[in-house]
Design an enzyme around this catalytic site. Structure first.
Site, PDB file in Angstrom:
ATOM      1  N   ASN A 129      31.252  36.511  29.181  1.00 43.35           N
ATOM      2  CA  ASN A 129      32.063  36.421  30.398  1.00 43.35           C
ATOM      3  C   ASN A 129      31.127  36.541  31.595  1.00 43.35           C
ATOM      4  O   ASN A 129      30.810  37.639  32.042  1.00 43.35           O
ATOM      5  CB  ASN A 129      33.117  37.524  30.399  1.00 43.35           C
ATOM      6  CG  ASN A 129      33.907  37.549  31.694  1.00 43.35           C
ATOM      7  OD1 ASN A 129      33.751  36.665  32.537  1.00 43.35           O
ATOM      8  ND2 ASN A 129      34.747  38.548  31.871  1.00 43.35           N
ATOM      9  N   CYS A 132      33.750  36.538  35.931  1.00 42.98           N
ATOM     10  CA  CYS A 132      34.828  37.351  36.504  1.00 42.98           C
ATOM     11  C   CYS A 132      34.670  37.446  38.023  1.00 42.98           C
ATOM     12  O   CYS A 132      33.626  37.911  38.504  1.00 42.98           O
ATOM     13  CB  CYS A 132      34.827  38.747  35.899  1.00 42.98           C
ATOM     14  SG  CYS A 132      36.112  39.780  36.623  1.00 42.98           S
ATOM     15  N   ASN A 195      37.819  30.855  33.665  1.00 43.27           N
ATOM     16  CA  ASN A 195      38.240  32.199  34.073  1.00 43.27           C
ATOM     17  C   ASN A 195      39.148  32.064  35.303  1.00 43.27           C
ATOM     18  O   ASN A 195      39.493  30.945  35.691  1.00 43.27           O
ATOM     19  CB  ASN A 195      37.004  33.048  34.390  1.00 43.27           C
ATOM     20  CG  ASN A 195      37.233  34.533  34.120  1.00 43.27           C
ATOM     21  OD1 ASN A 195      38.287  35.072  34.461  1.00 43.27           O
ATOM     22  ND2 ASN A 195      36.269  35.180  33.501  1.00 43.27           N
TER      23      ASN A 195
HETATM   24  C1  LIG Z   1      45.148  40.784  33.769  1.00 40.26           C
HETATM   25  C2  LIG Z   1      44.033  39.875  33.396  1.00 40.26           C
HETATM   26  C3  LIG Z   1      42.881  40.397  32.804  1.00 40.26           C
HETATM   27  C4  LIG Z   1      41.827  39.549  32.433  1.00 40.26           C
HETATM   28  N1  LIG Z   1      40.712  40.083  31.855  1.00 40.26           N
HETATM   29  C5  LIG Z   1      39.710  39.262  31.435  1.00 40.26           C
HETATM   30  C6  LIG Z   1      38.569  39.783  30.749  1.00 40.26           C
HETATM   31  O1  LIG Z   1      38.454  40.974  30.480  1.00 40.26           O
HETATM   32  N2  LIG Z   1      37.604  38.899  30.377  1.00 40.26           N
HETATM   33  C7  LIG Z   1      37.691  37.547  30.617  1.00 40.26           C
HETATM   34  O2  LIG Z   1      36.785  36.796  30.221  1.00 40.26           O
HETATM   35  N3  LIG Z   1      38.779  37.028  31.243  1.00 40.26           N
HETATM   36  C8  LIG Z   1      39.771  37.845  31.654  1.00 40.26           C
HETATM   37  N4  LIG Z   1      40.878  37.311  32.277  1.00 40.26           N
HETATM   38  C9  LIG Z   1      40.957  35.847  32.463  1.00 40.26           C
HETATM   39  C10 LIG Z   1      41.761  35.176  31.327  1.00 40.26           C
HETATM   40  O3  LIG Z   1      41.146  35.379  30.067  1.00 40.26           O
HETATM   41  C11 LIG Z   1      41.919  33.667  31.569  1.00 40.26           C
HETATM   42  O4  LIG Z   1      40.657  33.054  31.566  1.00 40.26           O
HETATM   43  C12 LIG Z   1      42.599  33.352  32.895  1.00 40.26           C
HETATM   44  O5  LIG Z   1      43.601  34.290  33.179  1.00 40.26           O
HETATM   45  C13 LIG Z   1      43.201  31.947  32.918  1.00 40.26           C
HETATM   46  O6  LIG Z   1      44.140  31.763  31.874  1.00 40.26           O
HETATM   47  P1  LIG Z   1      45.725  32.001  32.062  1.00 40.26           P
HETATM   48  O7  LIG Z   1      46.148  31.274  33.283  1.00 40.26           O
HETATM   49  O8  LIG Z   1      46.341  31.506  30.794  1.00 40.26           O
HETATM   50  O9  LIG Z   1      45.887  33.491  32.226  1.00 40.26           O
HETATM   51  C14 LIG Z   1      41.931  38.150  32.667  1.00 40.26           C
HETATM   52  C15 LIG Z   1      43.097  37.627  33.265  1.00 40.26           C
HETATM   53  C16 LIG Z   1      44.131  38.468  33.622  1.00 40.26           C
HETATM   54  C17 LIG Z   1      45.358  37.875  34.247  1.00 40.26           C
END
Ligand SMILES: Cc1cc2nc3c(=O)[nH]c(=O)nc-3n(C[C@H](O)[C@H](O)[C@H](O)COP(=O)(O)O)c2cc1C
Length: 308
Positions: A129, A132, A195
């Site tokens: 990752n 972020c 991400n």
């Molecule tokens: C509450 C929350 C926590 C997340 N924590 C991480 C994380 O720890 N590591 C990471 O690589 N992405 C993290 N993400 C990103 C998600 O894995 C994903 O890439 C992003 O939300 C887009 O996908 P989605 O629209 O389906 O949520 C997080 C997203 C959210 C909403």
């Protein structure tokens, strides 16, 4: 007969849906539950070498476009996470669902040391990752914004990990293809795109303050979806690396769109927040119905077909 199996970097996934990192998989039980409920691979919460508390609450808020979050990478640290992954791995293997560990570091050394420890849990993949957007005030710009920095982190991880290595890219990169080329040259086996977008900000007009304690946070869910599809499309058009297309997927149609843009598998994150774990079965049913309607037997037959 529709067949939902896909192959990611030579590893078989019983369904194309991948639990995205950070939304649900914070302990072994939740990772296994997602696998039982239809996820074809599960990604654990990102962990760093040392434990992190993360940002103060409120850290996650729903809005009309999806979610805004600034969790701030709270995690128990790599040694404790290694035990979580070891526990999850046995049960997931019985279900035939691969485990993706996720590693975060704020320096190249932090990355490789965490990767070295997490590798001892023998996950099926390690995802870096590097993207972020919520910890910029602490650690500066994410590595995923700069091809050289992204390549250095990937090379360092590659040097200590012989298994399948995924790199998670950012929709905020000015040139996402250049970043992808750099991580591919440094030894990545696949990409996760993308991400969260941003950081963004929402303001509570009654409190007259930003809604998040961190003020800014990453945007996910439907507002991110068209950006994520464009990123996957660009990446698939430029490189021959498997991609987990992630961002705002909440229906079978969204999932098929990601595949037609060029994704091999499809990440699901924010959609879990409103609907819960049943989201995987619903999306799979919709996807299967749509494939039958369109005469598609295997997703591989239409992967990248939108490229013109
Ligand atoms: C509450 C929350 C926590 C997340 N924590 C991480 C994380 O720890 N590591 C990471 O690589 N992405 C993290 N993400 C990103 C998600 O894995 C994903 O890439 C992003 O939300 C887009 O996908 P989605 O629209 O389906 O949520 C997080 C997203 C959210 C909403």
């Amino acid at each position: 007969m529709t067949d939902l199996c896909v192959e990611l970097c030579g590893v078989k996934l019983p369904t194309p849906l991948v639990l995205a990192s950070g939304i649900w998989g914070c302990c072994a039980e939740t990772l296994v539950r997602a696998a039982r409920e239809g996820a074809g691979a599960v990604t654990a919460k990102s962990c760093s070498l040392e434990p992190r508390v993360g940002h103060p609450n409120p850290t996650v808020l729903p809005w009309s476009g999806g979610l805004i979050n600034a969790v701030g990478l709270s995690n128990p640290g790599a040694p404790a996470e290694r035990d979580v992954l070891r526990t999850a791995r046995g049960e997931l293997a019985q279900l035939g669902v691969p485990l993706i560990a996720s590693v975060y570091g704020h320096s190249v050394e932090g990355f490789w040391e965490a990767v070295r420890l997490i590798a001892q849990a023998e996950p099926d993949f390690i995802e870096l990752n590097i993207s972020c957007p919520n910890v910029e005030s602490e650690f500066g710009k994410p590595f995923a914004l700069d091809p050289d920095a992204a390549g250095r982190v990937t090379a360092a991880a590659r040097a200590v990990y012989a298994g399948k290595l995924l790199v998670k890219l950012s929709p905020n990169a000015p040139e996402i293809v250049a970043v992808a080329r750099a991580v591919a040259a440094a030894g990545a086996d696949g990409l996760t795109a993308v991400n969260t977008l941003g950081p963004g900000m929402l303001i509570d007009v009654r409190a007259r303050r930003p809604v998040l304690a961190n003020r800014v946070g990453g945007i996910s869910g439907p507002a991110l979806h068209p950006v994520a599809v464009r990123c996957v499309y660009e990446l698939a058009g430029a490189l021959d690396l498997p991609i987990i297309g992630t961002g705002g997927v909440r229906s079978g149609e969204d999932a098929l769109r990601m595949v037609m843009a060029g994704a091999t598998a499809v990440g699901v994150g924010s959609a879990l927040c409103g609907e819960g774990i049943g989201v995987f079965r619903r999306i799979l049913n919709e996807l299967e119905g749509l494939m039958t309607e369109e005469g598609i037997d295997h997703l591989a037959d239409v992967r990248g077909c939108a490229h013109v």
